[in-house]
Write a protein that holds these residues in place. Structure first.
Motif, PDB file in Angstrom:
ATOM      1  N   SER A  62       0.816  -1.211   0.000  1.00 55.11           N
ATOM      2  CA  SER A  62       0.000   0.000   0.000  1.00 55.11           C
ATOM      3  C   SER A  62       0.853   1.266   0.000  1.00 55.11           C
ATOM      4  O   SER A  62       0.313   2.368  -0.081  1.00 55.11           O
ATOM      5  CB  SER A  62      -0.951   0.016   1.204  1.00 55.11           C
ATOM      6  OG  SER A  62      -0.216   0.116   2.416  1.00 55.11           O
ATOM      7  N   TYR A  63       2.170   1.109   0.099  1.00 56.35           N
ATOM      8  CA  TYR A  63       3.060   2.272   0.050  1.00 56.35           C
ATOM      9  C   TYR A  63       4.383   1.874  -0.595  1.00 56.35           C
ATOM     10  O   TYR A  63       4.755   0.691  -0.621  1.00 56.35           O
ATOM     11  CB  TYR A  63       3.289   2.863   1.448  1.00 56.35           C
ATOM     12  CG  TYR A  63       3.882   1.906   2.458  1.00 56.35           C
ATOM     13  CD1 TYR A  63       5.272   1.803   2.622  1.00 56.35           C
ATOM     14  CD2 TYR A  63       3.078   1.115   3.266  1.00 56.35           C
ATOM     15  CE1 TYR A  63       5.823   0.948   3.562  1.00 56.35           C
ATOM     16  CE2 TYR A  63       3.620   0.254   4.209  1.00 56.35           C
ATOM     17  CZ  TYR A  63       4.989   0.181   4.357  1.00 56.35           C
ATOM     18  OH  TYR A  63       5.536  -0.681   5.286  1.00 56.35           O
ATOM     19  N   ILE A  64       5.084   2.879  -1.131  1.00 60.87           N
ATOM     20  CA  ILE A  64       6.346   2.629  -1.824  1.00 60.87           C
ATOM     21  C   ILE A  64       7.194   3.900  -1.782  1.00 60.87           C
ATOM     22  O   ILE A  64       6.659   5.015  -1.708  1.00 60.87           O
ATOM     23  CB  ILE A  64       6.092   2.178  -3.276  1.00 60.87           C
ATOM     24  CG1 ILE A  64       7.337   1.514  -3.881  1.00 60.87           C
ATOM     25  CG2 ILE A  64       5.638   3.350  -4.144  1.00 60.87           C
ATOM     26  CD1 ILE A  64       7.047   0.766  -5.178  1.00 60.87           C
ATOM     27  N   LEU A  65       8.502   3.733  -1.820  1.00 61.49           N
ATOM     28  CA  LEU A  65       9.423   4.855  -1.891  1.00 61.49           C
ATOM     29  C   LEU A  65      10.243   4.706  -3.168  1.00 61.49           C
ATOM     30  O   LEU A  65      11.007   3.757  -3.322  1.00 61.49           O
ATOM     31  CB  LEU A  65      10.360   4.877  -0.665  1.00 61.49           C
ATOM     32  CG  LEU A  65      11.404   6.006  -0.647  1.00 61.49           C
ATOM     33  CD1 LEU A  65      10.714   7.366  -0.556  1.00 61.49           C
ATOM     34  CD2 LEU A  65      12.375   5.819   0.525  1.00 61.49           C
ATOM     35  N   SER A  66      10.043   5.630  -4.113  1.00 60.76           N
ATOM     36  CA  SER A  66      10.784   5.633  -5.373  1.00 60.76           C
ATOM     37  C   SER A  66      11.923   6.629  -5.282  1.00 60.76           C
ATOM     38  O   SER A  66      11.757   7.728  -4.731  1.00 60.76           O
ATOM     39  CB  SER A  66       9.873   6.001  -6.543  1.00 60.76           C
ATOM     40  OG  SER A  66       8.834   5.051  -6.683  1.00 60.76           O
ATOM     41  N   VAL A  67      13.068   6.248  -5.836  1.00 62.24           N
ATOM     42  CA  VAL A  67      14.276   7.066  -5.725  1.00 62.24           C
ATOM     43  C   VAL A  67      14.865   7.239  -7.118  1.00 62.24           C
ATOM     44  O   VAL A  67      15.282   6.266  -7.744  1.00 62.24           O
ATOM     45  CB  VAL A  67      15.310   6.393  -4.796  1.00 62.24           C
ATOM     46  CG1 VAL A  67      16.520   7.300  -4.603  1.00 62.24           C
ATOM     47  CG2 VAL A  67      14.689   6.014  -3.453  1.00 62.24           C
ATOM     48  N   LEU A  68      14.903   8.484  -7.587  1.00 60.14           N
ATOM     49  CA  LEU A  68      15.458   8.773  -8.903  1.00 60.14           C
ATOM     50  C   LEU A  68      16.880   9.286  -8.743  1.00 60.14           C
ATOM     51  O   LEU A  68      17.127  10.258  -8.028  1.00 60.14           O
ATOM     52  CB  LEU A  68      14.598   9.815  -9.624  1.00 60.14           C
ATOM     53  CG  LEU A  68      14.953  10.106 -11.089  1.00 60.14           C
ATOM     54  CD1 LEU A  68      14.851   8.836 -11.937  1.00 60.14           C
ATOM     55  CD2 LEU A  68      14.043  11.191 -11.652  1.00 60.14           C
ATOM     56  N   ASP A  69      17.826   8.606  -9.389  1.00 60.52           N
ATOM     57  CA  ASP A  69      19.249   8.944  -9.280  1.00 60.52           C
ATOM     58  C   ASP A  69      19.546  10.186 -10.118  1.00 60.52           C
ATOM     59  O   ASP A  69      19.380  10.189 -11.329  1.00 60.52           O
ATOM     60  CB  ASP A  69      20.077   7.755  -9.767  1.00 60.52           C
ATOM     61  CG  ASP A  69      21.562   7.913  -9.468  1.00 60.52           C
ATOM     62  OD1 ASP A  69      21.996   9.043  -9.220  1.00 60.52           O
ATOM     63  OD2 ASP A  69      22.286   6.907  -9.495  1.00 60.52           O
ATOM     64  N   LYS A  70      20.006  11.257  -9.446  1.00 54.48           N
ATOM     65  CA  LYS A  70      20.343  12.508 -10.124  1.00 54.48           C
ATOM     66  C   LYS A  70      21.815  12.868  -9.898  1.00 54.48           C
ATOM     67  O   LYS A  70      22.157  14.014  -9.625  1.00 54.48           O
ATOM     68  CB  LYS A  70      19.449  13.640  -9.608  1.00 54.48           C
ATOM     69  CG  LYS A  70      17.983  13.509  -9.993  1.00 54.48           C
ATOM     70  CD  LYS A  70      17.767  13.740 -11.478  1.00 54.48           C
ATOM     71  CE  LYS A  70      16.301  13.773 -11.848  1.00 54.48           C
ATOM     72  NZ  LYS A  70      16.091  14.007 -13.292  1.00 54.48           N
ATOM     73  N   GLY A  71      22.700  11.874 -10.008  1.00 56.76           N
ATOM     74  CA  GLY A  71      24.118  12.129  -9.788  1.00 56.76           C
ATOM     75  C   GLY A  71      24.448  12.124  -8.308  1.00 56.76           C
ATOM     76  O   GLY A  71      24.321  11.110  -7.638  1.00 56.76           O
TER      77      GLY A  71
END
Length: 218
Positions: free
Chosen positions: A52-61
């Protein structure tokens, strides 16, 4: 001071501060927005027993952009130093980084969508289950496209990692069939093009805790 006592104090302070979410699975994906776009590196932290929940992490250097999503509509977005993020097991998110989404339209759309099982897909000699979700409204089909889910073998320890608060999530939550497992690939087919494609790079068991400040006004 005794380490166990310090841990107890920390847990008590977290409990008083706000809502606590625990993650036990780390996945790395390549994200390809369109067929002509370059691949971006993205990570996800999820709970294998509660999707029911998630943590997304976008790599920006040197930095990462974090997006926390909950099926209730809670959302948080913040940026932080990449090294610090992976070093720290516990994260505290202030109200200034949070908002509440209205998910009524996604919930109501469940009646118009169904999962379908397609023939198995072979990727690098692995035979994998392949599902698609699409609208039963033929007039709307061209506009919405079809979301495909190809399920990684031997990951049925994890509930389907559909994005919380989306139509696929609410369809699954309503009892429509989508097997457990992490996605080897997921993508949308629209106008004969594959978009928003995610390709699994690796997964592992990894613990992280996120705490949202209590009493935020939306």
């Amino acid at each position: 001071m005794n380490k166990h006592f310090l841990l107890l104090l920390l847990l008590i302070s977290f409990a008083g501060f706000g809502q606590r979410y625990e993650f036990d699975t780390f996945t790395e994906y390549q994200f390809i927005k369109t067929e002509k776009a370059d691949a971006e590196k993205t990570f996800e932290f999820s709970n294998s027993k509660d999707n029911s929940y998630i943590l997304s992490v976008l790599d920006k250097g040197k930095q990462v952009t974090l997006t926390f999503l909950h099926a209730s509509g809670q959302k948080a977005i913040l940026k932080m130093d990449k090294a610090r993020f992976f070093e720290e097991e516990d994260l505290i998110v202030n109200c200034s980084s949070t908002e509440k989404q209205d998910l009524t339209s996604a919930k109501n759309a469940v009646v118009s969508f169904d999962f379908q099982k397609l023939n198995d897909t072979i990727i690098k000699k692995d035979t994998l289950q392949h599902y698609v979700i699409k609208t039963v409204d033929k007039k709307a089909a061209a506009e919405t496209g079809e979301r495909h889910f190809i399920i990684q073998k031997s990951t049925d320890f994890h509930l389907p990692n559909v994005t919380p608060g989306t139509i696929p999530y609410f369809c699954w939550a309503s009892g429509k069939e989508l097997p457990s497992g992490l996605f080897r690939q997921t993508y949308i087919v629209k106008d004969d093009e594959s978009i928003e494609k995610m390709v699994l790079v690796k997964y592992e068991k990894l613990r992280k805790i996120l705490v949202l400040e209590r009493g935020c006004q939306y």
